[in-house]
Write an enzyme that holds these catalytic residues in place. Structure first.
Site, PDB file in Angstrom:
ATOM      1  N   TYR A   1       9.320  -7.612 -38.158  1.00 51.36           N
ATOM      2  CA  TYR A   1       8.347  -8.490 -37.939  1.00 51.36           C
ATOM      3  C   TYR A   1       8.636  -9.887 -38.687  1.00 51.36           C
ATOM      4  O   TYR A   1       9.156  -9.855 -39.817  1.00 51.36           O
ATOM      5  CB  TYR A   1       7.010  -8.067 -38.541  1.00 51.36           C
ATOM      6  CG  TYR A   1       5.610  -8.984 -38.848  1.00 51.36           C
ATOM      7  CD1 TYR A   1       5.488  -9.279 -37.163  1.00 51.36           C
ATOM      8  CD2 TYR A   1       5.192  -9.577 -39.560  1.00 51.36           C
ATOM      9  CE1 TYR A   1       4.430 -10.154 -37.199  1.00 51.36           C
ATOM     10  CE2 TYR A   1       4.093 -10.669 -39.672  1.00 51.36           C
ATOM     11  CZ  TYR A   1       3.620 -10.716 -38.152  1.00 51.36           C
ATOM     12  OH  TYR A   1       2.479 -11.538 -38.056  1.00 51.36           O
TER      13      TYR A   1
ATOM     14  N   ASP B   1      15.093 -12.698 -43.216  1.00 50.63           N
ATOM     15  CA  ASP B   1      13.715 -12.882 -43.314  1.00 50.63           C
ATOM     16  C   ASP B   1      13.517 -11.935 -44.572  1.00 50.63           C
ATOM     17  O   ASP B   1      13.187 -10.873 -44.619  1.00 50.63           O
ATOM     18  CB  ASP B   1      13.019 -12.293 -41.908  1.00 50.63           C
ATOM     19  CG  ASP B   1      11.371 -12.627 -42.123  1.00 50.63           C
ATOM     20  OD1 ASP B   1      11.156 -13.101 -43.348  1.00 50.63           O
ATOM     21  OD2 ASP B   1      10.868 -12.474 -41.313  1.00 50.63           O
TER      22      ASP B   1
ATOM     23  N   LYS C   1       5.348 -15.021 -49.237  1.00 54.52           N
ATOM     24  CA  LYS C   1       4.391 -14.254 -49.928  1.00 54.52           C
ATOM     25  C   LYS C   1       4.546 -14.456 -51.420  1.00 54.52           C
ATOM     26  O   LYS C   1       3.965 -15.454 -51.838  1.00 54.52           O
ATOM     27  CB  LYS C   1       4.571 -12.758 -49.477  1.00 54.52           C
ATOM     28  CG  LYS C   1       4.254 -12.350 -48.008  1.00 54.52           C
ATOM     29  CD  LYS C   1       4.555 -11.153 -47.593  1.00 54.52           C
ATOM     30  CE  LYS C   1       3.785 -10.825 -46.346  1.00 54.52           C
ATOM     31  NZ  LYS C   1       4.293 -10.451 -45.054  1.00 54.52           N
TER      32      LYS C   1
HETATM   33  C1  LIG Z   1       4.479 -11.201 -43.762  1.00 53.22           C
HETATM   34  C2  LIG Z   1       5.962 -11.377 -43.149  1.00 53.22           C
HETATM   35  C3  LIG Z   1       5.811 -12.425 -42.213  1.00 53.22           C
HETATM   36  C4  LIG Z   1       4.681 -13.588 -41.609  1.00 53.22           C
HETATM   37  O1  LIG Z   1       4.436 -14.258 -42.905  1.00 53.22           O
HETATM   38  P1  LIG Z   1       2.746 -14.726 -42.830  1.00 53.22           P
HETATM   39  O2  LIG Z   1       2.681 -15.697 -44.149  1.00 53.22           O
HETATM   40  O3  LIG Z   1       1.957 -13.726 -42.554  1.00 53.22           O
HETATM   41  O4  LIG Z   1       2.806 -15.768 -41.435  1.00 53.22           O
HETATM   42  C5  LIG Z   1       7.228 -12.768 -41.723  1.00 53.22           C
HETATM   43  N1  LIG Z   1       8.306 -11.991 -41.919  1.00 53.22           N
HETATM   44  C6  LIG Z   1       7.978 -10.836 -42.793  1.00 53.22           C
HETATM   45  C7  LIG Z   1       9.295  -9.955 -43.032  1.00 53.22           C
HETATM   46  C8  LIG Z   1       6.980 -10.817 -43.411  1.00 53.22           C
HETATM   47  O5  LIG Z   1       6.706  -9.630 -44.165  1.00 53.22           O
END
Ligand SMILES: *Cc1c(COP(=O)(O)O)cnc(C)c1O
Length: 445
Positions: A154, A249, A277
């Protein structure tokens, strides 16, 4: 399937049920992010009144040991004093200026010092924005249009990445979404996670067309799936061979698995990194960064445009700084503590599932953990197909029992659980005791 459900929701969760009934008339699913609606676990969501440490309290007054942790940011637990103090003090001096502040320099310096491959950084407001911007930069820097993405990873809900995107999308059965034009995803090439041969074949088939290989260095949005030994190193080599940028990511893994993020833990350096995060300490904040030669192409140093009204706002900077300072303190003692608590939980879950006769495959990297409800003892989970083959019905029963026992988990098999420094021995032992009951309930499904 909803035996526990009918017994308990009417009494224990009355106020939550009323709140959610009203919320559903106001917001899609009654929520502002889909997985919060509990669709995958056959329950109505609890409505939260407050949190402190590792405990959240719902509007009915029930207390829960929390492993959601706001889906990752809350590595210090809820309302940690250092973050509350920093945010409160900062707020009294103004919450946003649209002009530079010293706090931005301080957090930027802290991030650049901590994350080995990041020389220059740009703050944004969400992980989605970070991934969207990093992708644009990779395309701008290489002059190429295609990107490779792993099935089940994701990278936020940006159009080009909303293909086979794990967790929320998986749970809802919408691996890609209506409203995403085909023209926008036709340049997204999919490969299974942990499969270097597939990456090599894709790069070979699209020579000189691929801008970047985007990957979660530890997949955290299809449960928690660590990279197989050699996988990240292999990606680095393939990217170098084919002139493709490697994009980690680390929105979930950044500062969670190590102060230097997953790239330090595994010793593999990407060209670009997304953070989010933890870097915002529970406020909306994310970042992308990397080698200066690429980051200097971002406006106004370069031609790649990206902007944000609230980007780098003082509250988020202050919360992020306070969080990172706490993680760094006493020679990174927080990480040793997280490892100890998480290891104990892992052992406890393994013993409890084995004694209930429920086959599990428990993955863990530091304070990210996921018990996969596999079909047979000995099955491993290394990619999306393995994850989606798991017994989600058993997970749902397990989840409901845990909730009734006072432990709140992310409400889907395809989410990692997050342990924070506020999870003390009592909380972990309480969780293991609850899991011993919940695995027995799940064994009946
Ligand atoms: C949570 C997450 C996102 C998206 O972040 P948001 O602040 O919810 O837009 C993107 N990449 C990874 C790996 C994530 O865990």
């Amino acid at each position: 399937m909803n035996k526990a459900n009918s017994q308990t929701t009417t009494t224990r969760y009355t106020k939550s049920a009323a709140a959610h009934a009203e919320a559903k008339t106001l917001m899609p699913g009654g929520v502002n992010s889909p997985v919060r609606a509990y669709n995958a676990v056959g329950r109505e969501p609890i409505t939260i009144a407050k949190g402190k440490g590792c405990v959240v309290t719902d509007v009915d007054g029930n207390e829960y040991v929390d492993y959601v942790g706001s889906y990752g940011p809350l590595i210090l637990g809820h309302a940690p004093e250092v973050v509350v103090a920093a945010v409160t003090k900062t707020a009294t001096h103004g919450t946003s200026f649209g002009m530079p502040t010293l706090l931005e320099n301080q957090l930027a310096k802290t991030v650049i010092d901590a994350v080995p491959s990041v020389q220059v950084v740009r703050f944004v407001n969400s992980g989605t924005e970070a991934a969207m911007s990093a992708l644009r930069l990779a395309r701008a820097a290489t002059g190429r249009g295609k990107v490779i993405k792993c099935i089940g990873c994701y990278h936020g809900h940006t159009d080009a990445m909303l293909v086979s995107a794990g967790s929320g999308a998986t749970t809802l059965g919408t691996p890609s979404s209506p409203g995403v034009p085909e023209s926008l995803v036709k340049n997204t090439l999919l490969v299974p996670y942990n499969d270097l041969a597939a990456v090599e074949a894709t790069m070979q088939a699209h020579k000189d067309e691929i801008a970047c290989m985007a990957v979660e260095p530890i997949a955290g949005n299809m449960g928690c799936i660590p990279p197989e030994p050699g996988y990240l190193e292999g990606l680095r080599k393939l990217c170098d061979t084919y002139g493709v940028l490697l994009l980690f990511d680390e929105v979930m893994t950044g500062f969670r698995v190590d102060y230097g993020c997953a790239q330090k833990l595994y010793g593999v350096m990407p060209d670009l990194t997304c953070l989010g995060k933890v870097v915002g300490g529970g406020l909306p904040c994310a970042a992308y960064g990397g080698k200066a030669e690429y980051m200097r192409q971002v406006a106004p140093d370069g031609p790649m445009y990206q902007a944000g009204t609230l980007s780098g706002n003082p509250l988020a900077m202050a919360a992020g700084l306070a969080t990172l300072q706490a993680l760094k303190a006493d020679d990174f003692a927080a990480y040793a503590q997280l490892e100890k608590s998480a290891r104990r939980l892992e052992m406890g879950l393994a013993e409890a599932s084995a004694s209930a006769g429920v086959p599990t495959y428990i993955t863990r990297v530091g304070s990210m953990i996921c018990p996969f409800f596999v079909r047979e003892v000995g099955q491993r989970v290394v990619n999306y197909d393995d994850a989606t083959a798991c017994r989600t019905d058993r997970f749902a029963a397990f989840f409901r029992t845990m909730l009734d026992e006072g432990v709140v988990l992310p409400p889907a098999q395809f989410e990692a659980w997050f342990i924070g420094t506020a999870h003390d021995d009592d909380a972990i032992e309480k969780t293991i005791a609850a899991a011993s009951k919940a695995f027995v309930v799940a064994s009946d499904i």
